[in-house]
Design an enzyme around this catalytic site. Sequence first.
Site, PDB file in Angstrom:
ATOM      1  N   CYS A 272       0.834  -1.217   0.000  1.00 56.77           N
ATOM      2  CA  CYS A 272       0.000   0.000   0.000  1.00 56.77           C
ATOM      3  C   CYS A 272       0.866   1.263   0.000  1.00 56.77           C
ATOM      4  O   CYS A 272       0.499   2.277  -0.585  1.00 56.77           O
ATOM      5  CB  CYS A 272      -0.968   0.008   1.174  1.00 56.77           C
TER       6      CYS A 272
ATOM      7  N   HIS B 143      -1.588   1.189   7.607  1.00 56.34           N
ATOM      8  CA  HIS B 143      -2.036   1.141   6.214  1.00 56.34           C
ATOM      9  C   HIS B 143      -2.001   2.541   5.614  1.00 56.34           C
ATOM     10  O   HIS B 143      -2.272   3.529   6.292  1.00 56.34           O
ATOM     11  CB  HIS B 143      -3.467   0.581   6.181  1.00 56.34           C
TER      12      HIS B 143
END
Length: 329
Positions: A40, A289
């Site tokens: 990510c 994230h």
Amino acid sequence: VTGKGMTPPQKPLFPPEKIFMDWRLKRRPGAGLYNLGSTCYLNVILQCLTYTPPLANYLLSRRHSRFCRQQGFCMMCIMEDHVRKVLYSSATAIRPRAVIRDLKFIGEFKPDIPGDAYEFLRCTLNAMQAACLSGGSDLSSSEETTVIHQIFGGFLRSRVTCLNCKAVSDFYKVFMDVLLKIKGTLSLATALEDFVSPKHLEGRKSFKCSKCRKKVPASKVVTIHHAPRVLTVCLGRADDQSSRKISQVVAYPEFLNLRPYMSDPAAEPLFYSLYAVVVHTGHSCLGGHFFCYTKASNEQWYKMNDVSVEGCDIHTVLEQQAYLLFYTR
């Protein structure tokens, strides 16, 4: 005043008049990106660079690959191919396979180990800069004239005043992004004010004054001397003391006047417009994230979270716990 570090380049590698700051083609947003392990951090940077108008315009023109003589790894060719795939794909998401394949050439990254988005941005821009320079012979005069430097690069001035004899020395250095301390800061403006406020140099950090010919206490002021076309700001969320994440919200504007933080603060205002934001969720800087918000060529904002691309409004964009901010003139 003595100055070091600013030499006018002899021959530009890329003509500045060929840099187009506005999208040449308006279209809907492109594809999302599959997360291929723990990627990510890399997806958000690829998306933010894809929606950087002057860079996308250049990459879509295929100006680099037509003349590229690089054997093997070339970050410019990879990005050219990637941006074209993302913006022209009919699929809702694509796999950034070429970037993953050559990750080891970009920096110390592995697809299955979480990485840092800011680190990946710096390494990617360095790799693109190296690709622009690979064909050139005279590096010293050309580094600041590549298309990458002309989009993202600027100059900082450090003005050091000897507190003993009051002599002033100026030092200039290239920058591609600005890293700001945010501990106890509530807004981008305050963080920038702190960045340009005078710092005291003494003890181990004393300055060697060429006039006094010894180490002396001094005052140092860093200002933006030459502003970049695209300004990238990192709000430093890693706490140096505890290695914990600084989670406070730092307010940032849609439109930023950079002039107060420049070497000539009284000149005309210099306005920038926000076009991308990288957000980190999670309590530690080592995991968590990343997702991002980008403004597409149709002037609409989108939340890009790996494969997902969803429309949103500017109010949502401005309410985030931002990590990286991308502004364009």
